[in-house]
Design a protein around this motif. Structure first.
Motif, PDB file in Angstrom:
ATOM      1  N   ASP A  34      -5.046  -2.359  -7.634  1.00 27.17           N
ATOM      2  CA  ASP A  34      -5.255  -3.000  -6.342  1.00 27.17           C
ATOM      3  C   ASP A  34      -5.496  -4.496  -6.486  1.00 27.17           C
ATOM      4  O   ASP A  34      -4.976  -5.296  -5.709  1.00 27.17           O
ATOM      5  CB  ASP A  34      -6.423  -2.349  -5.599  1.00 27.17           C
TER       6      ASP A  34
ATOM      7  N   GLY B 276       0.791  -1.220   0.000  1.00 30.88           N
ATOM      8  CA  GLY B 276       0.000   0.000   0.000  1.00 30.88           C
ATOM      9  C   GLY B 276       0.826   1.274   0.000  1.00 30.88           C
ATOM     10  O   GLY B 276       0.271   2.376   0.040  1.00 30.88           O
TER      11      GLY B 276
ATOM     12  N   ASP C 114      -3.074  -7.267  -4.895  1.00 32.58           N
ATOM     13  CA  ASP C 114      -3.674  -8.148  -3.906  1.00 32.58           C
ATOM     14  C   ASP C 114      -3.505  -9.613  -4.312  1.00 32.58           C
ATOM     15  O   ASP C 114      -3.133 -10.456  -3.500  1.00 32.58           O
ATOM     16  CB  ASP C 114      -5.155  -7.815  -3.720  1.00 32.58           C
TER      17      ASP C 114
ATOM     18  N   ASP D 229      -7.272   2.330 -10.741  1.00 29.46           N
ATOM     19  CA  ASP D 229      -6.925   2.034  -9.352  1.00 29.46           C
ATOM     20  C   ASP D 229      -7.439   0.659  -8.951  1.00 29.46           C
ATOM     21  O   ASP D 229      -6.761  -0.079  -8.235  1.00 29.46           O
ATOM     22  CB  ASP D 229      -7.489   3.104  -8.416  1.00 29.46           C
TER      23      ASP D 229
END
Length: 175
Positions: free
Chosen positions: A162, A111, A166, A158
């Motif tokens: 992500d 992150g 992930d 985005d």
């Protein structure tokens, strides 16, 4: 391209003569790159994943992993833009994005982010190929392990960024 290794381990580059290369040399006014790699040391001028002519800072981009840092930059011959994330170790996954005249950014799987507003125009086709494990314009090799490297000729959303990070983080135990 590197030494073959079992599935799940990626490719190992020895820092002296191993690298991967393709003649793909198109850069749009925006792009994204993904890298899953590990390197403890980093020669000052090497790149883990890159394309273009960084010596003359013309229409180039470069991504490096090593010495506790992820570094990403673009250059157009008269200007350059960089984004960096520090204090990283072991396997690192990151998505880097660049949009001509707008920004350069990095996000890693923990992150951490780095963003740089930029007026760099890198839309001219690079004169050197897309490379993994060495700098594209001359033989500056990197001692590293690369499990995956990818290039998109657009900026990922985005949500896509992500999801990619992930998914990668959940699979790191296989490396």
């Amino acid at each position: 391209m590197g030494n073959p290794s079992p599935v799940g381990e990626g490719s190992s580059f020895d820092g002296s003569d191993d690298f991967g290369e393709t003649d793909y040399s198109t850069v749009n006014n925006e792009f994204s790159v993904f890298l899953l790699a590990k390197s403890d040391t980093f020669p000052i001028s090497a790149r883990t994943f890159n394309m273009g002519d960084p010596v003359n800072a013309k229409n180039a981009w470069g991504l490096k992993v090593g010495d506790g840092e992820i570094g990403f930059g673009v250059a157009d011959g008269s200007d350059a833009s960089f984004a960096n994330i520090s204090n990283v170790s072991g396997w690192v996954a990151c998505v880097c994005k660049a949009k001509a005249g707008d920004y350069t950014s990095i996000k890693d799987w923990n992150g951490n982010t780095s963003f740089n507003d930029s007026a760099v125009d890198f839309t001219t086709a690079p004169t050197y190929p897309l490379c993994v494990g060495k700098r594209s314009d001359f033989g500056q090799y990197q001692n590293c392990d690369v499990a995956m490297a990818a290039y998109w000729s657009r900026t990922l959303t985005d949500s896509e960024t992500d999801s990619l990070l992930d998914t990668t983080a959940r699979r790191v135990s296989y490396l």
